[in-house]
Design a protein around this motif. Structure first.
Motif, short mmCIF file in Angstrom:
data_model
loop_
_atom_site.label_atom_id
_atom_site.label_comp_id
_atom_site.label_asym_id
_atom_site.label_seq_id
_atom_site.Cartn_x
_atom_site.Cartn_y
_atom_site.Cartn_z
N THR A 142 50.23 51.25 67.31
CA THR A 142 49.31 52.44 68.17
C THR A 142 48.65 51.40 69.00
O THR A 142 48.11 50.09 68.82
CB THR A 142 48.40 53.00 67.48
OG1 THR A 142 48.92 53.90 66.34
CG2 THR A 142 47.34 53.77 68.23
N ASN A 143 48.64 51.65 70.34
CA ASN A 143 48.10 50.69 71.25
C ASN A 143 46.68 51.70 71.88
O ASN A 143 46.93 52.97 72.30
CB ASN A 143 48.77 50.61 72.68
CG ASN A 143 49.96 49.67 72.40
OD1 ASN A 143 49.93 48.82 71.44
ND2 ASN A 143 51.11 49.84 72.94
N ILE A 144 45.36 50.77 72.02
CA ILE A 144 44.34 51.24 72.61
C ILE A 144 44.20 50.50 73.93
O ILE A 144 44.01 49.50 73.99
CB ILE A 144 42.98 51.15 71.71
CG1 ILE A 144 43.13 51.66 70.33
CG2 ILE A 144 41.82 51.56 72.63
CD1 ILE A 144 42.21 51.63 69.19
N LEU A 145 44.38 51.69 75.15
CA LEU A 145 44.70 50.96 76.36
C LEU A 145 43.47 50.58 77.12
O LEU A 145 42.54 51.29 76.89
CB LEU A 145 45.63 51.79 77.04
CG LEU A 145 46.91 51.88 76.35
CD1 LEU A 145 47.79 52.67 77.14
CD2 LEU A 145 47.89 50.63 76.19
N SER A 146 43.58 49.72 78.16
CA SER A 146 42.55 49.63 79.16
C SER A 146 41.09 49.18 78.87
O SER A 146 40.28 49.67 79.36
CB SER A 146 42.43 51.07 80.14
OG SER A 146 43.87 51.30 80.65
N GLY A 147 41.04 48.57 77.65
CA GLY A 147 40.01 47.92 77.21
C GLY A 147 39.15 49.00 76.51
O GLY A 147 37.83 48.73 76.31
N LYS A 148 39.68 50.15 76.15
CA LYS A 148 38.99 51.31 75.62
C LYS A 148 38.73 50.88 74.00
O LYS A 148 39.53 50.01 73.54
CB LYS A 148 39.85 52.65 75.55
CG LYS A 148 39.94 53.06 76.98
CD LYS A 148 38.47 53.26 77.66
CE LYS A 148 38.96 53.78 79.11
NZ LYS A 148 37.68 53.82 79.76
N ALA A 149 37.79 51.32 73.36
CA ALA A 149 37.23 50.97 72.04
C ALA A 149 37.67 52.09 71.03
O ALA A 149 37.99 53.09 71.49
CB ALA A 149 35.61 50.75 72.11
#
Length: 723
Positions: free
Chosen positions: A613-620
């Motif tokens: 799973t990727n949490i993208l764009s610096g999201k937390a």
């Protein structure tokens, strides 16, 4: 004229009608002659002996109540007697001649002349190749019927069950002017009549010879309404798939006005212009209407009229219309003025008074002459028109229980009192397939095919389901019946997928091309995007245990596939989709891409990740406690580091409840001794002090880890760190 029966001499009794001439003799003169006889001789009642005798009465005596003398009356009686004798002699001669020309024994024989029965009817029917009725013809007769209505006692006069060219008198004296004499009425013409009508034929050819009953509403010439029933030649056979036959053919098409009163744009029978000048109550004409038009108007009450005068600046029908209510004629009998109960515009209820075509408008726009639907340069009235066509209009009325309803008018005197109709089928088509060999014939129930050359207005439709019924549309097919088959939306049959594992069956799909306009029909230049709902059997169920727990329903997209809308199969390329009751997580939901699923929710609602799973764009990724309070979050910083952060202003700590094994370096926050926190730290906290040294070492070796013992920062030996 009076009719009497008399007995012929020569021992033969016949019944014939004798027409008395309208002589001065009548019943009163015969009565007077009897009175004379009474004056001349009088006989007393039985048992008496007195006799009264008058020897003579003068002829000049006037008979009371007649104003005439006995002589005049006797002369008239004698003339009657002579006339009767002459008529009897003439009839005897005629009858004798008839007997010599036609013997009684020849009457009523096959191929011979018919005779009269005792009721005066011919014993044989009259047959002829041509029948002509100069005025009107009727078949049968119904007695008058009297009803009690809401307006009192009303009578529907006697009328025939079948008639042509004859008006019905409905009520005491009013003619049914909505049923003019040019109509043909078949079947019952009164309440409770029972005159069934059956039409039978065997179609054998093309056009009108291919139908049993044809109903046409179109042009003035029926030839223009010929039925479109084929095939009629060899070329037709080569380009069409059947010999058609139609039980009932109904055609509704356009029609021109019967005639138009206007200027020189129309050639009138009298060669003159008949331009209308409009009033609020009708119109006058620049010249009286010609005789043919006058006669037509007089014999066609309630005719509908359209003008070419605009009364609105926008709308589908913008011209004034009216209904004929009367007319005026000149000394030559020609119409000079027509009346209407008001010129009106469709759907303009506010404009209902004092409207004058060519003068007023409903929206205060400038009056003008329509040039879209007519091409007259002068004001005009078009007589006998319609603006909306119904190919078929079926009405089914259910009034419900009506035990105490009051009487209606003469058209419905019973007002459906004690009505027993409980249900209504507007139209039912029962298609019977008795094909025992299977798949040798096909059935088409109802086909609605729009055949326009361009797009109609947006309010046009092929089928409208309107009203407040409980079920607007009910599809009651068999397990194998495809409910709906169309390019944009199709619904499959109720039967499920086969029992073998992996079998699939489409429930429904929504289709749309990826290109607009006519290119969508060209599959070489477009793709079919199919939003599909389908079912999949996850394991074999050959024993038919109907195990629904191993049955996955999916919602997703297919690309391209079948061209035939009746072939509703999983033959496209499956794209992204959602699985309900996925095999890996029964009674859960899975979110899938084209080649696999990545996120699921199990039966208990627990999220499951199939894939990385990727949490993208610096999201937390935030973490809440049991009270739904956010305690911290995990995020990837642009500095190249992973960050686990407590919420600002909180004393939240990151706790590891298991052993911590770090393959890489562990880097604590560094600061000088003066920058180390003097309070707020927890016992065991570790930092790196850049100017501290251990008590066991030299002051020249600065920079050591330090630990908080609850009151001070210490070195590894537990001694307060030096600095």
């Amino acid at each position: 004229m009076m009719t009497r029966n008399f007995i012929q001499t020569s021992g033969t009794t016949v019944s014939r009608k004798l027409k008395y001439r309208n002589l001065k003799t009548s019943g009163r003169y015969i009565a007077a002659s009897l009175a004379i006889a009474c004056l001349v001789s009088f006989s007393p009642a039985a048992g008496t002996t007195s006799i009264f005798t008058v020897p003579e009465i003068a002829g000049s005596v006037v008979v009371s109540g007649t104003g005439e003398s006995l002589t005049d009356m006797a002369s008239a009686i004698q003339q009657n007697t002579n006339t009767l004798t002459s008529e009897s002699s003439t009839l005897s001669q005629i009858y004798s001649m008839a007997l010599t020309a036609l013997q009684t024994s020849e009457l009523g024989l096959p191929d011979g002349p018919a005779e009269l029965d005792d009721s005066g009817n011919l014993t044989d029917p009259v047959a002829t190749t041509v029948a002509t009725v100069s005025d009107y013809a009727t078949i049968g007769w119904n007695a008058a019927q009297t009803f009690t209505t809401d307006q009192g006692t009303k009578t529907q006069l006697a009328s025939p069950p079948i008639a042509f060219n004859d008006r019905w008198l409905m009520d005491n004296s009013e003619p049914d002017d909505y049923m003019p004499p040019t109509h043909l009425r078949l079947g019952g013409s009164q309440q409770f009549d029972n005159v069934p009508l059956f039409v039978h034929n065997i179609p054998y050819g093309e056009g009108n010879m291919g139908i049993v009953e044809g109903v046409y509403m179109q042009s003035e010439n029926m030839r223009g309404s010929i039925a479109g029933v084929g095939v009629g030649d060899a070329n037709g056979i080569a380009t069409y798939d059947n010999f058609d036959a139609v039980a009932r053919y109904t055609y509704a098409g356009p029609s021109s006005p019967i005639f138009v009163t206007t200027g020189t744009a129309v050639t009138a029978p009298d060669g003159l212009a008949h331009i209308p000048t409009f009033t609020t109550w009708g119109a006058t004409f620049s010249n009286p209407l010609p005789l043919a038009w006058t006669n037509w108007i007089i014999s066609h009450n309630h005719t509908r009229m359209m003008t070419n005068e605009l009364g609105l600046s926008s709308g589908s029908i913008r011209t004034y219309a009216g209904v004929l209510t009367g007319y005026d004629t000149n000394s030559d009998g020609l119409i000079t003025e027509i009346y209407t109960d008001g010129w009106r515009l469709f759907l303009q209820s506010a404009a209902t008074t004092n409207q004058i075509p060519g003068t007023t408008t409903a929206d205060d726009s400038t009056p003008g002459i329509d040039t879209v639907w007519s091409n007259f340069t002068d004001p005009a009235i078009m007589f006998g028109v319609y603006t909306k066509e119904f190919g078929n209009n079926v009405i089914c009325d259910l009034p419900g229980p009506t035990p105490n309803v009051t009487p209606g008018d003469v058209n419905d005197p019973t007002a459906n009192a004690n009505n027993q109709s409980r249900s209504c089928e507007g139209i039912e088509y029962d298609l019977w397939d008795d094909d025992q060999t299977n798949n040798t014939a096909y059935m088409h129930g109802i086909t609605v095919a729009y055949s326009g050359r361009s797009n109609p207005t947006l309010e046009s439709y092929d089928m409208l389901l309107a009203g407040g019924n409980a079920n607007m549309l009910e599809l009651d097919g068999e397990w194998y019946s495809m409910n709906i088959g169309s390019r944009a939306f199709s619904s499959g049959s109720y039967g499920g997928p086969a029992y073998a594992a992996g079998s699939q069956k489409i429930v429904a799909e929504f289709d749309q091309s990826n290109t607009p306009g006519t290119t969508a029909d060209d599959r070489s230049a477009s793709h079919d995007m199919r939003m599909t709902i389908w079912n999949t059997r996850n394991s074999d169920d050959t024993s038919n245990t109907t195990d629904f727990a191993d049955f996955t329903t999916s919602l997703g997209v297919q690309v391209d596939g079948h061209e035939d809308i009746t072939a509703l199969t999983m033959d496209g390329t499956v794209q992204e989709h959602i699985e309900f009751n996925p095999a890996a997580y029964p009674n859960g939901i899975a979110l899938c891409g084209q080649t696999g699923c990545g996120l699921a929710v199990d039966i208990a609602g627990n999220p499951k990740l199939y894939r990385d799973t990727n949490i993208l764009s610096g999201k937390a990724l935030y973490f809440n406690d049991a009270n739904d309070v956010v305690r911290g979050y995990l995020w990837g910083g642009s500095d190249g580091n992973m960050h686990i952060v407590a919420m600002p202003g909180e004393s939240t700590e990151i706790e590891v409840d298991a052993s911590l094994h770090v393959n890489g370096a562990v880097n604590a926050t560094s600061d000088s001794y003066s920058g180390l926190p003097a309070s707020g730290s927890s016992t065991g906290d570790q930092l790196y002090c850049t100017d501290c040294y251990s008590s066991a070492g030299s002051s020249s070796h600065k920079g050591i880890p330090v630990w908080w013992n609850g009151s001070a920062w210490t070195d590894a030996l537990g001694v307060t760190a030096e600095h």
